[in-house]
Design an enzyme around this catalytic site. Sequence first.
Site, PDB file in Angstrom:
ATOM      1  N   GLY A   1       0.569  -1.155   0.095  1.00 42.51           N
ATOM      2  CA  GLY A   1      -0.220  -0.628   0.285  1.00 42.51           C
ATOM      3  C   GLY A   1       0.633   1.623  -0.010  1.00 42.51           C
ATOM      4  O   GLY A   1       1.824   1.161  -0.208  1.00 42.51           O
ATOM      5  N   CYS A   2       0.565   2.600   0.625  1.00 39.77           N
ATOM      6  CA  CYS A   2       0.365   3.779   0.186  1.00 39.77           C
ATOM      7  C   CYS A   2       2.216   3.967   0.572  1.00 39.77           C
ATOM      8  O   CYS A   2       2.410   5.462   0.614  1.00 39.77           O
ATOM      9  CB  CYS A   2       0.272   4.558   0.660  1.00 39.77           C
ATOM     10  SG  CYS A   2      -1.989   4.803  -0.083  1.00 39.77           S
ATOM     11  N   TYR A   3       2.202   3.302   1.642  1.00 44.02           N
ATOM     12  CA  TYR A   3       3.826   3.648   2.682  1.00 44.02           C
ATOM     13  C   TYR A   3       5.245   3.163   1.987  1.00 44.02           C
ATOM     14  O   TYR A   3       6.587   3.185   2.679  1.00 44.02           O
ATOM     15  CB  TYR A   3       3.898   3.245   4.206  1.00 44.02           C
ATOM     16  CG  TYR A   3       3.559   1.633   4.256  1.00 44.02           C
ATOM     17  CD1 TYR A   3       4.799   0.475   4.147  1.00 44.02           C
ATOM     18  CD2 TYR A   3       2.768   0.615   4.889  1.00 44.02           C
ATOM     19  CE1 TYR A   3       4.693  -0.599   4.473  1.00 44.02           C
ATOM     20  CE2 TYR A   3       2.023  -0.492   4.892  1.00 44.02           C
ATOM     21  CZ  TYR A   3       3.647  -1.540   4.858  1.00 44.02           C
ATOM     22  OH  TYR A   3       3.035  -2.166   5.077  1.00 44.02           O
TER      23      TYR A   3
END
Length: 384
Positions: free
Chosen positions: A156-158
């Site tokens: 995901g976004c991290y």
Amino acid sequence: MATEEMKKLATVMAIGTANPPNCYYQADFPDFYFRVTNSDHLINLKQKFKRLCENSRIEKRYLHVTEEILKENPNIAAYEATSLNVRHKMQVKGVAELGKEAALKAIKEWGQPKSKITHLIVCCLAGVDMPGADYQLTKLLDLDPSVKRFMFYHLGCYAGGTVLRLAKDIAENNKGARVLIVCSEMTTTCFRGPSETHLDSMIGQAILGDGAAAVIVGADPDLTVERPIFELVSTAQTIVPESHGAIEGHLLESGLSFHLYKTVPTLISNNIKTCLSDAFTPLNISDWNSLFWIAHPGGPAILDQVTAKVGLEKEKLKVTRQVLKDYGNMSSATVFFIMDEMRKKSLENGQATTGEGLEWGVLFGFGPGITVETVVLRSVPVIS
């Protein structure tokens, strides 16, 4: 900055980015979205979605999905219809092709033979397959078959911070290593129609975009042929306290389903100072406005609350907000779009370093967990 100690640090040496050809303007997207999902009868829900789009501060996004694709595969446009097979097929092919486009740009900028790439790190949200996107990219790019590969799915976004952390460890502990990172993100797996009972799903439909980014990382650069852009000084990862369940994604027969708490911006902003202090206390830095900032733009509310909590000057997240405006949230690839834009703007504006004229900077990734990745960056002098 070019001390012997700095030469041993991993550096970003090249950046390439790519997007699908289909550009969607945010002002027109609610009408498109409700039409192609046969949801125009949900008048109140459409008004809510319009407000989400208006408040997103996004001007345009790029998506692989087209009206033609949705007509041929109507289950993708439905809210919870079985559609994983067709989504998966598109995702596997599309991730590799978009990743190849970004990687070729990075390799071209680097200017060295592909045979010098020793390691490959690939990251994408979905499209789990065997062999994976790392194998597909090795073939598509005609890399050495003995290149050492790492494959990350479903982070995901991290994850932009995650892949930099791994690349730094590889580059600094394997003499001569040159690491190609490819983050290729597509929303094909999570595009779906609106639901009156799952409003957080609509947030993703309003802000997510498709994009791929590639970077080449290595330590001890050969300055006669390689040009460092940013040095990777230190990295860290942590889970935000009391954040379990705040950001989740679940792969179902109907595709990837996201769940978000309204408290996500508060949870992140309340813990950002701790991450900054842990990262910069060893460098005796405590003025957060003295840094250049590359922060994953999970959404405008996160950026606003981080700015307020840390006491940042308005201009500190200017490049981050510009990338959000031009591309939306492209998950793990987004921080590299910001990094690329920052070094280009620094050159255009006649600033002394790749980091807006400043020496030290920070890269943040925020995502499921809530997980926060922190990367301390050091800029290099701009060479025109």
